[in-house]
Design a protein around this motif. Structure first.
Motif, PDB file in Angstrom:
ATOM      1  N   VAL A 169       0.899  -1.114  -0.051  1.00 19.06           N
ATOM      2  CA  VAL A 169       0.149  -0.031  -0.022  1.00 19.06           C
ATOM      3  C   VAL A 169       0.857   1.235   0.129  1.00 19.06           C
ATOM      4  O   VAL A 169       0.782   2.011  -1.015  1.00 19.06           O
ATOM      5  N   ALA A 170       1.813   1.439   0.715  1.00 25.05           N
ATOM      6  CA  ALA A 170       2.668   2.453   1.081  1.00 25.05           C
ATOM      7  C   ALA A 170       3.644   2.767   0.021  1.00 25.05           C
ATOM      8  O   ALA A 170       3.862   3.882  -0.638  1.00 25.05           O
ATOM      9  N   ASP A 171       4.078   1.664  -0.471  1.00 30.46           N
ATOM     10  CA  ASP A 171       5.418   1.604  -1.461  1.00 30.46           C
ATOM     11  C   ASP A 171       5.050   1.158  -2.770  1.00 30.46           C
ATOM     12  O   ASP A 171       5.913   1.656  -3.518  1.00 30.46           O
ATOM     13  N   PHE A 172       3.706   1.103  -3.253  1.00 35.64           N
ATOM     14  CA  PHE A 172       3.390   0.795  -4.259  1.00 35.64           C
ATOM     15  C   PHE A 172       2.027   1.351  -4.719  1.00 35.64           C
ATOM     16  O   PHE A 172       1.983   2.324  -5.510  1.00 35.64           O
ATOM     17  N   ALA A 173       0.953   0.963  -4.154  1.00 32.91           N
ATOM     18  CA  ALA A 173      -0.377   1.240  -4.405  1.00 32.91           C
ATOM     19  C   ALA A 173      -0.665   2.652  -4.323  1.00 32.91           C
ATOM     20  O   ALA A 173      -1.368   3.537  -5.198  1.00 32.91           O
ATOM     21  N   LEU A 263      -6.870  10.137  -7.771  1.00 34.04           N
ATOM     22  CA  LEU A 263      -5.870   9.313  -6.933  1.00 34.04           C
ATOM     23  C   LEU A 263      -6.056   8.233  -6.004  1.00 34.04           C
ATOM     24  O   LEU A 263      -5.775   7.312  -5.904  1.00 34.04           O
ATOM     25  N   GLU A 264      -7.293   8.800  -5.041  1.00 36.30           N
ATOM     26  CA  GLU A 264      -7.398   7.845  -3.971  1.00 36.30           C
ATOM     27  C   GLU A 264      -8.210   6.572  -4.522  1.00 36.30           C
ATOM     28  O   GLU A 264      -7.906   5.354  -4.264  1.00 36.30           O
ATOM     29  N   PRO A 265      -9.200   6.566  -5.678  1.00 35.88           N
ATOM     30  CA  PRO A 265      -9.752   5.468  -6.093  1.00 35.88           C
ATOM     31  C   PRO A 265      -8.774   4.596  -6.745  1.00 35.88           C
ATOM     32  O   PRO A 265      -8.799   3.263  -6.905  1.00 35.88           O
ATOM     33  N   THR A 266      -7.842   5.042  -7.484  1.00 33.36           N
ATOM     34  CA  THR A 266      -6.811   4.362  -8.278  1.00 33.36           C
ATOM     35  C   THR A 266      -6.076   3.786  -7.209  1.00 33.36           C
ATOM     36  O   THR A 266      -5.737   2.254  -7.256  1.00 33.36           O
ATOM     37  N   ALA A 267      -5.507   4.227  -6.266  1.00 33.16           N
ATOM     38  CA  ALA A 267      -4.896   3.516  -5.352  1.00 33.16           C
ATOM     39  C   ALA A 267      -5.350   2.479  -4.437  1.00 33.16           C
ATOM     40  O   ALA A 267      -4.933   1.183  -4.094  1.00 33.16           O
ATOM     41  N   ASN A 268      -6.771   2.773  -4.062  1.00 33.95           N
ATOM     42  CA  ASN A 268      -7.532   1.674  -3.529  1.00 33.95           C
ATOM     43  C   ASN A 268      -7.841   0.499  -4.571  1.00 33.95           C
ATOM     44  O   ASN A 268      -7.926  -0.631  -4.039  1.00 33.95           O
ATOM     45  N   LEU A 269      -8.058   0.699  -5.698  1.00 31.04           N
ATOM     46  CA  LEU A 269      -8.001  -0.400  -6.880  1.00 31.04           C
ATOM     47  C   LEU A 269      -6.842  -1.264  -6.816  1.00 31.04           C
ATOM     48  O   LEU A 269      -7.144  -2.381  -6.816  1.00 31.04           O
ATOM     49  N   ILE A 270      -5.797  -0.519  -6.555  1.00 26.32           N
ATOM     50  CA  ILE A 270      -4.367  -1.122  -6.763  1.00 26.32           C
ATOM     51  C   ILE A 270      -4.331  -2.285  -5.680  1.00 26.32           C
ATOM     52  O   ILE A 270      -3.998  -3.457  -5.274  1.00 26.32           O
ATOM     53  N   ALA A 271      -4.591  -1.420  -4.291  1.00 21.82           N
ATOM     54  CA  ALA A 271      -4.390  -2.183  -3.290  1.00 21.82           C
ATOM     55  C   ALA A 271      -5.201  -3.216  -2.842  1.00 21.82           C
ATOM     56  O   ALA A 271      -4.831  -4.622  -2.515  1.00 21.82           O
TER      57      ALA A 271
END
Length: 463
Positions: A169-173, A263-271
């Motif tokens: 999450v912190a290092d990638f997503a 930003l937030e939706p894409t980060a959550n989708l990846i995680a």
């Protein structure tokens, strides 16, 4: 045995939880349940189940300050609100605004305060603003963007590949969408991660939310001023030059909206997709056997964990009927995206995977459907595919039930995804990091002795 789904509050984890006395906040004295609060927000799917059992597909709820609202639970009813002209995205139709009953300090104000934005307008004004936004996004060079995804994903993976452990999450997503999306908007690469952190702070609503907003506002203000003097091939320049004639303030506000909305939706989708691949035997088994594509896993996450669970930006323009419920003019009618995605009418068994079906509500529908959804999918798919190719032996460092999900009644996020793996031995490919032309590295099989050593059973079928 099938491992638990991504969110322990998902109804498929505990079927019938509401009927078994799930410890939700007690209903208000008039029988209307609050949508906010620690208990309701920690078990949202159980709350949706209770509301559906008590009221059907449209349920009365209470928000901060005891403000009344309707939460749409049915899949069909959500689509009806999204597509019908009976419901407006202009908060000036809300009787709480018209009557002045919304408290000045209400946390609903930042979400609902009217602005000339594509998300909060209707009719001709909405069409004017949406044309500029969709044209700007439509001119994004997808092949070039994919090269940047590979470039930045490579950098991020190189930073932890030799350590044998990482927090995905912190290092990638969270970092990958910030680097790619800010680049598309025109924000300098050096500012990408600070802006990404600022947006995350804004959405979290914590003590640093105000400072985060100030950083974002200052960044887009400087960006617009710079592109006004010297246009480039980026979204900021395209919005400024669009024939619809957006003002500088309108451009600034839409750049800010795009940052927050992407930003937030894409980060959550990846995680969430990474968590699904790592923990759910339905998908890990199928993926390793070559029968399930990575896009299928992404769509499953969009069904089970849409980036926004609730969208509180619709208001009834006149007295009307919705799902057998009488709605008064000026009432807030909230889109229940997460609830609609588990509507028993379309998903009788929400524990079963959904294959090849994009009829989820994650990106909305109608005039306000998310215009950048394909870009978010491309960032997530390309980044995850490269990560799994480069680090094929990812394993969770903790039990799945130790992972934490936090959020509000509107959205939820995975706080961390610690993994362990065999540290990489090869030297850091510095040349590849500097050149954004390494896209073929993750699209073609790696020659024996030169790649990650990933077994052939782990190679994904592409679209």
């Amino acid at each position: 045995m099938t491992t638990p789904p991504l969110d322990p509050t998902h109804p498929s984890h505990a079927p019938g939880a509401a009927a078994q006395g799930c410890p939700m906040r007690a209903a208000a004295s008039d029988g209307v349940r609050p949508l906010y609060g620690a208990e309701a927000e920690s078990q949202p799917y159980a709350l949706y189940e209770q509301l559906r059992a008590e009221h059907g597909e449209v349920a009365p709820v209470r928000l901060y300050g005891d403000e009344p609202a309707w939460l749409v639970l049915g899949h069909r009813e959500n689509l009806e609100v999204m597509r019908s002209r009976r419901f407006s995205s202009d908060s000036r139709n809300w009787h709480a605004i018209q009557r002045g009953t919304l408290a000045p300090e209400s946390p609903l104000r930042p979400i609902t305060a009217w602005q000339p934005l594509v998300a909060l307008t209707d009719g001709a004004e909405h069409a004017r603003l949406r044309e500029a936004v969709t044209d700007g996004l439509g001119r994004v060079n997808k092949h070039r963007m994919r090269r940047y995804v590979v470039r930045y994903a490579t950098q991020l993976i190189d930073d932890f590949a030799g350590k044998g452990r990482a927090d995905l999450v912190a290092d990638f997503a969270r970092k990958l969408p910030a680097l790619v999306i800010t680049q598309q908007l025109g924000i300098a690469e050096a500012d990408a991660l600070p802006v990404g952190s600022a947006v995350s702070d804004m959405i979290s609503g914590g003590e640093t939310a105000l400072a985060g907003n100030e950083l974002v506002v200052r960044t887009v203000h400087e960006l617009v001023r710079s592109r006004k003097r010297e246009p480039r091939e980026d979204l900021a320049s395209r919005l400024l030059a669009h024939p619809q004639g957006l003002s500088e303030e309108e451009v600034r506000q839409h750049l800010r909206l795009l940052l927050v909305g992407a930003l937030e939706p894409t980060a959550n989708l990846i995680a969430n997709t990474l968590r699904l691949v790592l923990t759910d035997s339905r998908f890990r088994g199928n993926l390793s056997g070559g029968q399930m594509t990575l896009p299928d896993a992404l769509e499953q996450v969009l069904w089970d964990h849409p980036p926004l669970a609730v969208v509180p930006t619709r208001w009834a323009k006149d007295d009307t009927d919705l799902g057998g419920t009488r709605i008064a003019a000026g009432d807030m009618v909230m889109l229940g995206l997460a609830a609609g995605n588990v509507d028993p009418a379309i998903r009788p068994d929400s524990s079963k995977p959904v294959h090849g079906n994009r009829s989820h509500l994650a990106f909305g529908a109608g005039a306000h459907e998310c215009p950048g959804q394909d870009l978010g999918r491309a960032i997530a798919e390309t980044g995850i595919d490269l990560l799994l190719e480069r680090v094929p032996d990812l394993t969770l460092a903790v039990d799945d039930d130790e992972l934490q999900v936090v959020g509000t009644w509107m959205s939820r996020r995975l706080t961390g995804l610690p993994v362990v793996f065999k540290p990489a031995q090869q030297e850091r490919p510095s040349q590849a990091v500097q050149q954004p032309v390494v896209a073929r590295a993750h699209l073609e099989p790696v020659a024996a002795g030169t790649g990650s050593g990933r077994p052939s059973s782990w190679r994904f079928w592409r679209r």
